[in-house]
Design a protein around this motif. Structure first.
Motif, PDB file in Angstrom:
ATOM      1  N   MET A  20       0.843  -1.194   0.000  1.00 46.18           N
ATOM      2  CA  MET A  20       0.000   0.000   0.000  1.00 46.18           C
ATOM      3  C   MET A  20       0.884   1.253   0.000  1.00 46.18           C
ATOM      4  O   MET A  20       1.777   1.392   0.840  1.00 46.18           O
ATOM      5  N   THR A  21       0.633   2.150  -0.942  1.00 48.46           N
ATOM      6  CA  THR A  21       1.429   3.364  -1.043  1.00 48.46           C
ATOM      7  C   THR A  21       1.048   4.353   0.057  1.00 48.46           C
ATOM      8  O   THR A  21       0.045   4.203   0.741  1.00 48.46           O
ATOM      9  N   ARG A  31       0.059   7.418  -0.359  1.00 50.42           N
ATOM     10  CA  ARG A  31      -1.172   8.121  -0.713  1.00 50.42           C
ATOM     11  C   ARG A  31      -2.395   7.277  -0.387  1.00 50.42           C
ATOM     12  O   ARG A  31      -3.400   7.788   0.128  1.00 50.42           O
ATOM     13  N   GLN A  32      -2.321   5.983  -0.659  1.00 46.10           N
ATOM     14  CA  GLN A  32      -3.442   5.097  -0.340  1.00 46.10           C
ATOM     15  C   GLN A  32      -3.652   4.989   1.169  1.00 46.10           C
ATOM     16  O   GLN A  32      -4.794   4.964   1.646  1.00 46.10           O
ATOM     17  N   ALA A  33      -2.556   4.942   1.924  1.00 47.57           N
ATOM     18  CA  ALA A  33      -2.675   4.872   3.384  1.00 47.57           C
ATOM     19  C   ALA A  33      -3.312   6.139   3.930  1.00 47.57           C
ATOM     20  O   ALA A  33      -4.164   6.085   4.826  1.00 47.57           O
ATOM     21  N   ALA A  89      -5.326   8.166   2.272  1.00 45.73           N
ATOM     22  CA  ALA A  89      -6.724   8.186   1.855  1.00 45.73           C
ATOM     23  C   ALA A  89      -7.566   7.256   2.720  1.00 45.73           C
ATOM     24  O   ALA A  89      -8.699   7.596   3.110  1.00 45.73           O
ATOM     25  N   ARG A  90      -7.017   6.107   3.059  1.00 42.32           N
ATOM     26  CA  ARG A  90      -7.742   5.169   3.922  1.00 42.32           C
ATOM     27  C   ARG A  90      -7.921   5.737   5.315  1.00 42.32           C
ATOM     28  O   ARG A  90      -9.003   5.638   5.903  1.00 42.32           O
TER      29      ARG A  90
END
Length: 278
Positions: free
Chosen positions: A1-2, A4-6, A8-9
């Motif tokens: 998980m990048t 940015r994804q972390a 966003a989550r």
């Protein structure tokens, strides 16, 4: 998980939690604000969230004019005794159904569960006649007995489910050490079941504290009427004192919030833990 994804989550999780908090606490916060506003501000065309001017008049009226303290006393007496009796009888019933060899125990559990499924409006009439025949109207005893009958099935089911998760090896070890049946309950089962007892006790207390229909039917004077009935009596024929009702509702809700915050660790354990695991 990048990264940015972390992020966003995390934003999604915290945003959802904030939305749930606003949705749940918003009405209560608005109620508190209402309790400190003047009547003319509450009936104005544009409501204001911040009280201006700030006033304690509604709290003064609730206690000194409408005698909220008597309703609080009545609710406290009824709720505390209901909770104690529910825990006592519910613990014995759940322990017997869970740890003793009783034929047809699941059938008994279904009967206990079915008792709680009757709508209150369907049984208030017969119960009123029974209470009248035994001189239980306008008494604490009448309300406690009815609330005990309503709360006992829930307490029994919750404690039964918790006791079922406890390993049977504890029973065998206790028997080897010469512990009696009641000793097994008192010395082994109950000490490790404190979270479940606190959780079910709070559920029984809150149910008795908030119950309205039977308290309205079985009581007729402020000496025995509970808080929900007392607040309902604030309303006049041509006028609804929203400020007094908000002040009384705030006072009534605060003890429940304090109880939940004080016992939150036990509540979380009671809801998430199943006792000792094999």
């Amino acid at each position: 998980m990048t990264t940015r994804q972390a992020r966003a989550r995390a934003a999604l999780v915290y945003g959802g939690a904030l939305l749930m908090l606003v949705w749940s606490a918003g009405p209560f916060v608005w109620q508190i604000s209402t309790s400190f506003q003047l009547d003319r501000a509450l009936t104005g065309p544009t409501p204001s969230f911040i009280p201006h001017p700030f006033t304690w008049a509604h709290y003064t009226s609730a206690f000194f004019h409408r005698h909220l303290q008597f309703y609080l006393r009545n609710s406290l007496i009824v709720a505390v005794f209901t909770t104690l009796f529910c825990l006592f009888f519910g613990t014995l019933a759940a322990f017997a159904l869970s740890r003793l060899k009783i034929r047809g125990r699941f059938g008994l559990l279904m009967v206990i569960l079915s008792v709680s499924m009757f709508p209150q409006i369907a049984i208030v009439g017969p119960l009123y006649l029974i209470a009248s025949a035994f001189n239980l109207l306008d008494t604490y005893r009448g309300l406690i007995i009815v609330y005990l009958a309503l709360g006992l099935p829930l307490v029994t089911w919750v404690l039964f489910g918790y006791f079922e998760t406890l390993p049977r090896e504890m029973d065998e070890a206790g028997r080897v050490d010469g512990v009696s049946t009641l000793g097994l309950l008192w010395r082994i089962i109950l000490p490790i079941s404190l979270p479940a007892l606190v959780t079910t006790g709070l559920l029984a207390f809150i149910a008795a504290w908030n119950e309205f229909l039977f308290a309205l039917a079985f009581t007729s004077n402020f000496q025995h009427q509970t808080v929900p009935v007392g607040i309902a009596n604030f309303t006049d024929i041509y006028y609804v004192p929203w400020g007094d009702i908000s002040a009384a509702s705030t006072v009534v809700t605060l003890p429940l919030i304090i109880l939940v915050l004080f016992f939150q660790r036990h509540i979380i354990q009671g809801l998430t833990m199943g006792g000792l695991k094999e």
